[in-house]
Scaffold this active site. Sequence first.
Site, PDB file in Angstrom:
ATOM      1  N   ASP A  43       0.840  -1.200   0.000  1.00  0.00           N
ATOM      2  CA  ASP A  43       0.000   0.000   0.000  1.00  0.00           C
ATOM      3  C   ASP A  43       0.868   1.240   0.000  1.00  0.00           C
ATOM      4  O   ASP A  43       2.066   1.192   0.190  1.00  0.00           O
ATOM      5  CB  ASP A  43      -0.843   0.047   1.284  1.00  0.00           C
ATOM      6  CG  ASP A  43      -1.990  -0.934   1.254  1.00  0.00           C
ATOM      7  OD1 ASP A  43      -2.277  -1.474   0.186  1.00  0.00           O
ATOM      8  OD2 ASP A  43      -2.589  -1.136   2.321  1.00  0.00           O
ATOM      9  N   LYS A  65      -4.332   2.831  -1.983  1.00  0.00           N
ATOM     10  CA  LYS A  65      -4.875   3.065  -0.646  1.00  0.00           C
ATOM     11  C   LYS A  65      -4.562   4.422  -0.055  1.00  0.00           C
ATOM     12  O   LYS A  65      -4.381   4.544   1.129  1.00  0.00           O
ATOM     13  CB  LYS A  65      -4.396   2.005   0.360  1.00  0.00           C
ATOM     14  CG  LYS A  65      -5.057   0.666   0.218  1.00  0.00           C
ATOM     15  CD  LYS A  65      -6.461   0.707   0.759  1.00  0.00           C
ATOM     16  CE  LYS A  65      -7.124  -0.647   0.710  1.00  0.00           C
ATOM     17  NZ  LYS A  65      -6.492  -1.603   1.586  1.00  0.00           N
ATOM     18  N   GLY A  96       0.246  -0.894   6.120  1.00  0.00           N
ATOM     19  CA  GLY A  96       0.789   0.088   7.061  1.00  0.00           C
ATOM     20  C   GLY A  96       0.315  -0.216   8.476  1.00  0.00           C
ATOM     21  O   GLY A  96      -0.802  -0.703   8.677  1.00  0.00           O
ATOM     22  N   ILE A 101      -5.916  -3.128  12.555  1.00  0.00           N
ATOM     23  CA  ILE A 101      -6.430  -1.872  13.108  1.00  0.00           C
ATOM     24  C   ILE A 101      -6.685  -0.919  11.950  1.00  0.00           C
ATOM     25  O   ILE A 101      -5.742  -0.414  11.327  1.00  0.00           O
ATOM     26  CB  ILE A 101      -5.462  -1.278  14.150  1.00  0.00           C
ATOM     27  CG1 ILE A 101      -5.344  -2.278  15.308  1.00  0.00           C
ATOM     28  CG2 ILE A 101      -5.973   0.083  14.652  1.00  0.00           C
ATOM     29  CD1 ILE A 101      -4.563  -1.818  16.489  1.00  0.00           C
ATOM     30  N   THR A 126       1.017  -0.109  15.448  1.00  0.00           N
ATOM     31  CA  THR A 126      -0.041   0.720  14.870  1.00  0.00           C
ATOM     32  C   THR A 126       0.307   2.198  14.995  1.00  0.00           C
ATOM     33  O   THR A 126       1.111   2.598  15.848  1.00  0.00           O
ATOM     34  CB  THR A 126      -1.395   0.383  15.526  1.00  0.00           C
ATOM     35  OG1 THR A 126      -2.435   1.004  14.776  1.00  0.00           O
ATOM     36  CG2 THR A 126      -1.467   0.842  16.978  1.00  0.00           C
ATOM     37  N   ALA A 127      -0.296   3.017  14.120  1.00  0.00           N
ATOM     38  CA  ALA A 127       0.041   4.441  14.075  1.00  0.00           C
ATOM     39  C   ALA A 127      -0.106   5.116  15.441  1.00  0.00           C
ATOM     40  O   ALA A 127       0.729   5.941  15.815  1.00  0.00           O
ATOM     41  CB  ALA A 127      -0.825   5.155  13.038  1.00  0.00           C
ATOM     42  N   MET A 178      -7.566   8.631  10.376  1.00  0.00           N
ATOM     43  CA  MET A 178      -8.308   9.156   9.220  1.00  0.00           C
ATOM     44  C   MET A 178      -9.250  10.291   9.620  1.00  0.00           C
ATOM     45  O   MET A 178     -10.357  10.393   9.098  1.00  0.00           O
ATOM     46  CB  MET A 178      -9.108   8.025   8.546  1.00  0.00           C
ATOM     47  CG  MET A 178      -8.221   6.961   7.947  1.00  0.00           C
ATOM     48  SD  MET A 178      -9.108   5.477   7.441  1.00  0.00           S
ATOM     49  CE  MET A 178      -9.246   4.583   8.995  1.00  0.00           C
ATOM     50  N   GLY A 207       3.981  10.357  11.170  1.00  0.00           N
ATOM     51  CA  GLY A 207       4.637   9.988  12.422  1.00  0.00           C
ATOM     52  C   GLY A 207       5.700   8.923  12.243  1.00  0.00           C
ATOM     53  O   GLY A 207       5.576   8.035  11.391  1.00  0.00           O
TER      54      GLY A 207
HETATM   55  N1  SAH Z   1      -3.514  -0.125   9.858  1.00  0.00           N
HETATM   56  C1  SAH Z   1      -2.986   1.202  10.095  1.00  0.00           C
HETATM   57  C2  SAH Z   1      -4.028   2.284   9.926  1.00  0.00           C
HETATM   58  C3  SAH Z   1      -4.560   2.418   8.519  1.00  0.00           C
HETATM   59  S1  SAH Z   1      -5.754   3.673   8.370  1.00  0.00           S
HETATM   60  C4  SAH Z   1      -2.342   1.253  11.465  1.00  0.00           C
HETATM   61  O1  SAH Z   1      -2.494   0.317  12.259  1.00  0.00           O
HETATM   62  O2  SAH Z   1      -1.667   2.244  11.758  1.00  0.00           O
HETATM   63  C5  SAH Z   1      -4.785   5.003   7.752  1.00  0.00           C
HETATM   64  C6  SAH Z   1      -4.679   6.089   8.781  1.00  0.00           C
HETATM   65  O3  SAH Z   1      -3.752   5.733   9.788  1.00  0.00           O
HETATM   66  C7  SAH Z   1      -4.176   7.407   8.253  1.00  0.00           C
HETATM   67  O4  SAH Z   1      -5.192   8.152   7.637  1.00  0.00           O
HETATM   68  C8  SAH Z   1      -3.701   8.073   9.522  1.00  0.00           C
HETATM   69  O5  SAH Z   1      -4.769   8.569  10.276  1.00  0.00           O
HETATM   70  C9  SAH Z   1      -3.111   6.898  10.264  1.00  0.00           C
HETATM   71  N2  SAH Z   1      -1.671   6.748  10.043  1.00  0.00           N
HETATM   72  C10 SAH Z   1      -1.036   5.703   9.516  1.00  0.00           C
HETATM   73  N3  SAH Z   1       0.294   5.891   9.500  1.00  0.00           N
HETATM   74  C11 SAH Z   1       0.494   7.114  10.031  1.00  0.00           C
HETATM   75  C12 SAH Z   1       1.658   7.892  10.303  1.00  0.00           C
HETATM   76  N4  SAH Z   1       2.881   7.458  10.019  1.00  0.00           N
HETATM   77  N5  SAH Z   1       1.488   9.117  10.847  1.00  0.00           N
HETATM   78  C13 SAH Z   1       0.267   9.578  11.158  1.00  0.00           C
HETATM   79  N6  SAH Z   1      -0.863   8.887  10.931  1.00  0.00           N
HETATM   80  C14 SAH Z   1      -0.749   7.674  10.380  1.00  0.00           C
END
Ligand code: SAH
Length: 254
Positions: A43, A65, A96, A101, A126-127, A178, A207
Site C-alpha cells: 500500500d 490506498k 501500514g 487496526i 499501529t500508528a 483518518m 509519524g
Molecule cells: N492499519 C494502520 C491504519 C490504517 S488507516 C495502522 O495500524 O496504523 C490510515 C490512517 O492511519 C491514516 O489516515 C492516519 O490517520 C493513520 N496513520 C497511519 N500511518 C500514520 C503515520 N505514520 N502518521 C500519522 N498517521 C498515520
Amino acid sequence: MNKPHTSCNPGTVYLVGSGPGDPELLTLKAARLVGAADVIVYDHLGAEGVLDLARPDAEKIYAGKEASNHALPQEEINVLLVRLAKQGKRVVRLKGGDPFIFGRGGEEIETLAENGVPFEVVPGVTAASGCGSYAGIPLTHRDHAQICVFATGHLKDGSVNLDWKALARPGQTVVFYMGIGGVSEICSQLMSNGLPANHPAAVIQHGTSRRQRVLTSDLGSLPEAVAASGIKPPALIIIGTVVSMQKRLAWFKP
Ligand code: SAH
C-alpha cells in the site's frame, strides 16, 4: 535476510503489518517474510524502506490506498491475493501499521478463508502507538488517562457517526485515525458533548518518519491550526490531557 526461509510457505498469504513509517519498527518476523516473499502486494502507507528488504527478483505490486485514490479496488485486491497464492507463490500482503487496526485486514483474509488459501497475520506497530511514542505523547498516564480509545474519523458512507458521549468522557485519550477531513466535526462534537474548548489536542503527520510534524493545540483551535499548517493525511489526531506532556517529552528530532 534475502534467502527464502523454509517457514515462508509457497501458496500462502502473509498479511504483514509494516509499522507506521520508520522501517526499524518492523518486527523480525515481518522482515524475514518480506525478505523471503516471491511477491509483495503493498500500500501507499508503511512501505517506504521496507521494500528494500525484498529479494531483488521479487515481484512488487502496488495496491494503492490513499484515502481517495485506490490503485486497485478492495474487491480486486482480495481476488488478486487468492490468484497469486493459487499460483503457488509466497505472498506478502504488506499493510501500514497493524493489519487488524483500521487496515481492512479482516476483509482481505475473509476472501482467502472462503477460497481455502492458507494465511498468517503478522501484527505491526499501529500508528497510534508509533506516533504517540515519537511525538512524546504517552497514550496512557496514571495522572491523565486510564482509558485509551482508537476511533476512525472516516466512515464507509463518508460521515462521522460515533458515540460522541462516550468519546467525550474525561480521563481518557481518544485517537482518531483518518480524522483530518472531519477535524472540525470531531472537535465540535466533543465540545458539545462536554469537553472544554481548552482540552488538549494534537495532530501528528507522517509519524515516526523523517517527515514527522507534530501540532499541539486544543479542541477550540485545532481545526484552524490544522488548516493554517497545511497538514494533510496521513495524520493522526490525539485528544486528551496527555497531550499537555508533549512539550517536555518530545525527543524525536527528524
Ligand atoms: N492499519 C494502520 C491504519 C490504517 S488507516 C495502522 O495500524 O496504523 C490510515 C490512517 O492511519 C491514516 O489516515 C492516519 O490517520 C493513520 N496513520 C497511519 N500511518 C500514520 C503515520 N505514520 N502518521 C500519522 N498517521 C498515520
